[in-house]
Enzyme design. Structure first.
Site, PDB file in Angstrom:
ATOM      1  N   ARG A  61      38.839  40.576  31.163  1.00  0.00           N
ATOM      2  CA  ARG A  61      39.222  41.951  30.166  1.00  0.00           C
ATOM      3  C   ARG A  61      40.223  41.792  29.346  1.00  0.00           C
ATOM      4  O   ARG A  61      41.184  40.946  29.456  1.00  0.00           O
ATOM      5  CB  ARG A  61      39.073  43.034  30.840  1.00  0.00           C
ATOM      6  N   LYS A 198      33.288  47.521  33.522  1.00  0.00           N
ATOM      7  CA  LYS A 198      34.433  48.229  33.776  1.00  0.00           C
ATOM      8  C   LYS A 198      34.348  49.506  32.424  1.00  0.00           C
ATOM      9  O   LYS A 198      34.939  50.492  32.929  1.00  0.00           O
ATOM     10  CB  LYS A 198      35.802  47.474  33.456  1.00  0.00           C
ATOM     11  N   HIS A 217      38.332  52.848  42.876  1.00  0.00           N
ATOM     12  CA  HIS A 217      38.263  51.632  42.691  1.00  0.00           C
ATOM     13  C   HIS A 217      38.355  50.954  43.806  1.00  0.00           C
ATOM     14  O   HIS A 217      39.445  50.495  44.274  1.00  0.00           O
ATOM     15  CB  HIS A 217      39.054  50.907  41.606  1.00  0.00           C
ATOM     16  N   SER A 235      42.478  43.060  42.098  1.00  0.00           N
ATOM     17  CA  SER A 235      41.827  41.571  42.221  1.00  0.00           C
ATOM     18  C   SER A 235      42.982  40.734  42.750  1.00  0.00           C
ATOM     19  O   SER A 235      44.114  40.725  42.637  1.00  0.00           O
ATOM     20  CB  SER A 235      41.886  41.252  40.535  1.00  0.00           C
ATOM     21  N   LYS A 239      39.614  42.807  48.468  1.00  0.00           N
ATOM     22  CA  LYS A 239      38.702  43.958  48.623  1.00  0.00           C
ATOM     23  C   LYS A 239      37.108  43.653  48.927  1.00  0.00           C
ATOM     24  O   LYS A 239      36.637  44.125  49.840  1.00  0.00           O
ATOM     25  CB  LYS A 239      38.655  44.661  47.287  1.00  0.00           C
ATOM     26  N   THR A 240      36.498  42.693  48.099  1.00  0.00           N
ATOM     27  CA  THR A 240      35.337  42.083  48.246  1.00  0.00           C
ATOM     28  C   THR A 240      35.125  41.299  49.542  1.00  0.00           C
ATOM     29  O   THR A 240      34.135  41.618  50.337  1.00  0.00           O
ATOM     30  CB  THR A 240      34.641  41.445  46.987  1.00  0.00           C
ATOM     31  N   ASP A 254      33.079  47.405  44.864  1.00  0.00           N
ATOM     32  CA  ASP A 254      34.068  47.711  43.776  1.00  0.00           C
ATOM     33  C   ASP A 254      34.234  48.971  43.478  1.00  0.00           C
ATOM     34  O   ASP A 254      35.380  49.537  43.058  1.00  0.00           O
ATOM     35  CB  ASP A 254      33.499  46.662  42.937  1.00  0.00           C
ATOM     36  N   ARG A 319      33.790  34.072  38.618  1.00  0.00           N
ATOM     37  CA  ARG A 319      32.898  35.140  39.008  1.00  0.00           C
ATOM     38  C   ARG A 319      31.342  34.727  39.676  1.00  0.00           C
ATOM     39  O   ARG A 319      30.950  33.727  38.808  1.00  0.00           O
ATOM     40  CB  ARG A 319      33.093  36.368  38.145  1.00  0.00           C
TER      41      ARG A 319
END
Length: 532
Positions: A61, A198, A217, A235, A239-240, A254, A319
């Site tokens: 981003r 996003k 988030h 990031s 988390k994932t 997410d 990704r």
């Protein structure tokens, strides 16, 4: 479904501005999009038959190029500044007209989709993309309607269109613009698919608090007994990875909302960061890499089509996007009860925070507003030592309202529901990055499992000086010596010096919220001795 070429059909879609496009492909299946992407030269196949793309100039981003139209709806409600950059309605209108004119000579892909698993809060979307691969991304990430829907918001992504900053009022040739009055998201000059995801998340962060729903988030999963856990983290904090647990059902990785009686996923898929991916460490994510998923900016072993997940020469932000049902044990619909456990994940590259600590309410508010993690040396140009990163509510870049609004909502939830809040360090121990070592994923999983099972509810606990955190003296499957980070450093003076340095960064960051909660918030943070 399929190709639409006549003006009447386009008018029936409710978007007559597309009537001059060269071709319009509406609601193509993943297989059709995959075929189109290959035929158009947008993508290539790996040896596992997975579609792979390069997003071009932008592999992440571009926060400084995201704008919100300022008008009667937004001028007094949006948190204006370097996160939410104001742009005038006439600037948006001019660019909108130019982007549509640009698309008139293009093949266009149109997809109707939805967000929010809880039907009463559902938002409908029409996603218009210049590329088939971006439309496949939208299929993977958003909810897929079974019947015809009436889209409320429109997302237009034209990566081939480049703005002229002098004429168009942008910072550079790429841009993301949100118009809340016209309900349009306009994206140009960038092929990074995460901008689509996003931007929609930002819209939800603006709309849902009006209905007393806390947008988050975070990842979320659900145990056999129905207990919901949520995982906040920036990031690279895990988390994932940590939410994809074979012993628990995944709600989402997410973006979620916390309503009156439930936690619900916004999305219908996952967008996993896969640097270092392996079937041993992250089996569920690895198995989701199959036909229909989409790889971004990966590198390959020489003279092969085999992805090298450790080759980050294009970007560290490689990704994989895939539908939620590619994970074997998921919740459908993607909802859970009010959480019993909340985990704040941080990859502390300074190596001074404990692997796990139990937070009281005030500390939970403090670390939520802090949103701390750390970048490590070598990950970005000019970073030669660990660098603290503070992202309010673990998602500062996506908050159209002031961070304290979301913190206040969390505080109300904590007052209403009995639950545990944990700070989990997935970063370094025994020293900072370069000296210490990364905490083993198996240890982090063991600590989270113990917290979820209630094995850490009753202690014994000990207090960590400086940060004033309560850390367990024992945890099954984890060496007790590493639970207190001060004990893992060879030089205790170096630990104390580094801890004081990080504590100072916390307090400096917190100073911007002195007016919040009667000015008492910063009093629960790290304590720095005036004279040592």
């Amino acid at each position: 479904m399929g190709q639409i070429t006549n003006k009447k059909a386009v008018m029936q879609l409710g978007f007559p501005e597309l009537s001059e496009a060269l071709e319009i492909h509406y609601q193509l299946s993943p297989e059709e999009l995959r075929k189109a992407a290959l035929e158009r030269g947008e993508a290539y196949l790996t040896d596992q038959d997975v579609l792979a793309i390069d997003t071009g100039e932008f592999t992440g981003r571009s926060p400084k190029d995201r704008f919100i139209v300022t008008d009667n709806l937004t001028k007094d409600s949006v948190w204006w500044g370097d996160v939410n950059i104001a742009i005038r309605p006439e600037v948006f209108d001019s660019l909108y007209t130019k982007v549509l004119a640009y698309l008139h000579s293009k093949v266009v892909f149109v997809r109707d989709a939805m967000v929010c698993a809880e039907e009463s809060n559902r938002l409908t979307l029409r996603v218009i993309t210049e590329t088939a691969s971006q439309n496949l991304f939208a299929y993977n990430l958003f909810l897929r309607p079974e019947d015809t829907i009436d889209p409320e918001w429109t997302v237009i992504s034209a990566p081939g269109f480049k703005a002229d900053p002098v004429i168009d009022g942008t910072r550079q040739h790429n841009f993301v613009m949100l118009n809340f009055t016209r309900k349009i998201i306009l994206i140009g000059g960038t092929g990074y698919t995460g901008e689509i995801k996003k931007a929609v998340f930002t819209v939800l962060n603006f709309l849902l608090p009006q209905h007393n729903i806390l947008p988050m988030h975070c990842a979320a999963n659900k145990g056999e007994n129905g207990d919901t856990a949520i995982f906040f983290g920036l990031s690279g904090t895990g988390k994932t990875t940590l939410s994809a647990d074979s012993d628990r059902q995944l709600i989402g990785d997410d973006e979620h909302g916390w309503g009156e009686n439930s936690v619900f996923n916004f999305e219908g898929g996952c967008y996993a960061k896969i640097a270092g991916l392996s079937p041993e460490k992250e089996p569920q994510i690895y198995q989701a890499m199959k036909r229909g998923s989409l790889l971004e900016n990966t590198c390959f072993y020489p003279l092969s089509k085999t992805v090298d997940f450790n080759n980050l020469s294009k970007t560290e932000n490689i990704r994989l996007s895939y539908p939620l049902h590619y994970i074997s044990n998921t919740v459908s619909p993607a909802m859970g009860d009010v959480p019993r456990n909340i985990f704040f994940l941080t990859a502390d590259a300074f190596g001074v925070l404990p692997p796990i600590a139990k937070l009281n309410r005030a500390q939970a508010m403090y670390y939520f507003l802090s949103g701390y993690t750390a970048k490590i040396a070598g990950t970005e140009y000019g970073i030669n030592e660990p660098e603290a990163t503070f992202s309010a509510c673990f998602g500062r870049a996506f908050l159209p309202l002031h961070p304290t609004k979301y913190a206040e909502m969390l505080g109300e939830k904590l007052d209403k529901y009995p639950l545990n809040v944990w700070l989990v360090n997935t970063g370094w121990t025994g020293g900072s990055y370069g000296t210490g070592e990364r905490i083993k994923l198996s240890y982090t999983r063991a600590m989270i499992k113990a917290a979820l099972n209630g094995q850490l509810d009753y202690g014994p606990y000990q207090k960590l000086p400086i940060f004033d955190l309560m850390i367990p003296a024992w945890c099954p499957g984890v060496p007790s010596a590493m639970l207190n980070p001060a004990n893992t450093w060879a030089n205790p003076y170096s630990y104390e010096e580094t801890a004081h340095h990080l504590a100072g960064l916390f307090r400096k960051n917190c100073s911007q919220y002195k007016g919040f909660s009667d000015g008492m918030l910063c009093s629960v943070g790290p304590v720095i001795e005036e004279a040592r």
